[in-house]
Write a protein that holds these residues in place. Structure first.
Motif, PDB file in Angstrom:
ATOM      1  N   ASN A  72       0.821  -1.205   0.000  1.00 60.30           N
ATOM      2  CA  ASN A  72       0.000   0.000   0.000  1.00 60.30           C
ATOM      3  C   ASN A  72       0.858   1.259   0.000  1.00 60.30           C
ATOM      4  O   ASN A  72       0.549   2.231  -0.690  1.00 60.30           O
ATOM      5  CB  ASN A  72      -0.940   0.008   1.211  1.00 60.30           C
ATOM      6  CG  ASN A  72      -1.983  -1.082   1.110  1.00 60.30           C
ATOM      7  OD1 ASN A  72      -2.227  -1.628   0.038  1.00 60.30           O
ATOM      8  ND2 ASN A  72      -2.595  -1.406   2.232  1.00 60.30           N
ATOM      9  N   ARG A  73       1.933   1.244   0.769  1.00 61.72           N
ATOM     10  CA  ARG A  73       2.826   2.395   0.816  1.00 61.72           C
ATOM     11  C   ARG A  73       3.471   2.630  -0.546  1.00 61.72           C
ATOM     12  O   ARG A  73       3.584   3.770  -1.004  1.00 61.72           O
ATOM     13  CB  ARG A  73       3.909   2.155   1.867  1.00 61.72           C
ATOM     14  CG  ARG A  73       4.207   3.382   2.677  1.00 61.72           C
ATOM     15  CD  ARG A  73       5.209   3.150   3.779  1.00 61.72           C
ATOM     16  NE  ARG A  73       4.747   2.153   4.731  1.00 61.72           N
ATOM     17  CZ  ARG A  73       5.475   1.138   5.178  1.00 61.72           C
ATOM     18  NH1 ARG A  73       6.702   0.986   4.774  1.00 61.72           N
ATOM     19  NH2 ARG A  73       4.987   0.282   6.032  1.00 61.72           N
ATOM     20  N   ALA A  74       3.848   1.554  -1.212  1.00 61.13           N
ATOM     21  CA  ALA A  74       4.461   1.676  -2.539  1.00 61.13           C
ATOM     22  C   ALA A  74       3.448   2.223  -3.540  1.00 61.13           C
ATOM     23  O   ALA A  74       3.788   3.062  -4.383  1.00 61.13           O
ATOM     24  CB  ALA A  74       4.988   0.323  -2.998  1.00 61.13           C
ATOM     25  N   GLU A  75       2.221   1.772  -3.455  1.00 56.75           N
ATOM     26  CA  GLU A  75       1.179   2.246  -4.368  1.00 56.75           C
ATOM     27  C   GLU A  75       0.902   3.733  -4.135  1.00 56.75           C
ATOM     28  O   GLU A  75       0.763   4.500  -5.094  1.00 56.75           O
ATOM     29  CB  GLU A  75      -0.102   1.432  -4.174  1.00 56.75           C
ATOM     30  CG  GLU A  75      -1.226   1.843  -5.083  1.00 56.75           C
ATOM     31  CD  GLU A  75      -0.869   1.719  -6.561  1.00 56.75           C
ATOM     32  OE1 GLU A  75      -1.368   2.546  -7.347  1.00 56.75           O
ATOM     33  OE2 GLU A  75      -0.093   0.804  -6.919  1.00 56.75           O
ATOM     34  N   LEU A  76       0.817   4.160  -2.887  1.00 58.21           N
ATOM     35  CA  LEU A  76       0.603   5.577  -2.587  1.00 58.21           C
ATOM     36  C   LEU A  76       1.756   6.436  -3.110  1.00 58.21           C
ATOM     37  O   LEU A  76       1.535   7.522  -3.658  1.00 58.21           O
ATOM     38  CB  LEU A  76       0.430   5.787  -1.084  1.00 58.21           C
ATOM     39  CG  LEU A  76      -0.881   5.257  -0.494  1.00 58.21           C
ATOM     40  CD1 LEU A  76      -0.839   5.348   1.024  1.00 58.21           C
ATOM     41  CD2 LEU A  76      -2.052   6.012  -1.052  1.00 58.21           C
ATOM     42  N   ALA A  77       2.971   5.963  -2.959  1.00 59.39           N
ATOM     43  CA  ALA A  77       4.133   6.705  -3.452  1.00 59.39           C
ATOM     44  C   ALA A  77       4.090   6.803  -4.970  1.00 59.39           C
ATOM     45  O   ALA A  77       4.401   7.851  -5.544  1.00 59.39           O
ATOM     46  CB  ALA A  77       5.421   6.030  -3.000  1.00 59.39           C
ATOM     47  N   ASP A  82       3.085  10.185  -9.821  1.00 61.27           N
ATOM     48  CA  ASP A  82       2.386  10.333 -11.093  1.00 61.27           C
ATOM     49  C   ASP A  82       1.458  11.543 -11.131  1.00 61.27           C
ATOM     50  O   ASP A  82       1.003  11.948 -12.193  1.00 61.27           O
ATOM     51  CB  ASP A  82       1.575   9.067 -11.406  1.00 61.27           C
ATOM     52  CG  ASP A  82       2.495   7.865 -11.660  1.00 61.27           C
ATOM     53  OD1 ASP A  82       3.697   8.105 -11.937  1.00 61.27           O
ATOM     54  OD2 ASP A  82       2.027   6.725 -11.571  1.00 61.27           O
ATOM     55  N   ARG A  83       1.140  12.101  -9.959  1.00 70.55           N
ATOM     56  CA  ARG A  83       0.249  13.244  -9.885  1.00 70.55           C
ATOM     57  C   ARG A  83       0.865  14.442 -10.589  1.00 70.55           C
ATOM     58  O   ARG A  83       2.049  14.741 -10.420  1.00 70.55           O
ATOM     59  CB  ARG A  83       0.014  13.587  -8.408  1.00 70.55           C
ATOM     60  CG  ARG A  83      -1.393  14.075  -8.131  1.00 70.55           C
ATOM     61  CD  ARG A  83      -1.609  14.377  -6.669  1.00 70.55           C
ATOM     62  NE  ARG A  83      -1.320  13.211  -5.828  1.00 70.55           N
ATOM     63  CZ  ARG A  83      -0.908  13.289  -4.574  1.00 70.55           C
ATOM     64  NH1 ARG A  83      -0.716  14.439  -4.001  1.00 70.55           N
ATOM     65  NH2 ARG A  83      -0.679  12.200  -3.876  1.00 70.55           N
ATOM     66  N   PRO A  84       0.080  15.161 -11.403  1.00 72.10           N
ATOM     67  CA  PRO A  84       0.649  16.333 -12.095  1.00 72.10           C
ATOM     68  C   PRO A  84       0.943  17.461 -11.120  1.00 72.10           C
ATOM     69  O   PRO A  84       0.237  17.660 -10.150  1.00 72.10           O
ATOM     70  CB  PRO A  84      -0.447  16.733 -13.094  1.00 72.10           C
ATOM     71  CG  PRO A  84      -1.701  16.159 -12.544  1.00 72.10           C
ATOM     72  CD  PRO A  84      -1.312  14.926 -11.754  1.00 72.10           C
TER      73      PRO A  84
END
Length: 86
Positions: A72-77, A82-84
């Protein structure tokens, strides 16, 4: 004057003994302390086997809470990267 409990040499601060040891009553020279550490901790294996629950052992190892947290931590990172930028 203190002597090493193992080899009986005179303990000299800064040469073969540390003053901080005095508060803990360590009466071993540094060489004897190192030899003990090698003998005691050299037997321990550097790798640790993964703990697996005994009940319901399947072909796929069950995911532990730690594995889920890391995933989950890796996915959040990944999402944060990827967020603009605004």
């Amino acid at each position: 004057m203190q002597r090493c409990r193992e080899c009986a040499i005179i303990l000299q601060e800064g040469r073969n003994w540390h003053a901080s040891y005095a508060a803990r009553n360590y009466r071993h020279c540094m060489e004897c302390a190192r030899a003990y550490s090698r003998q005691r901790y050299g037997k321990l294996k550097p790798t640790v086997k993964r703990r697996v629950p005994a009940a319901g052992v399947t072909a796929r190892t069950p995911m532990t809470a730690r594995d889920r947290a890391v995933r989950n931590r890796a996915e959040l990172a990944r999402q944060r990267r990827d967020r603009p930028e605004n």
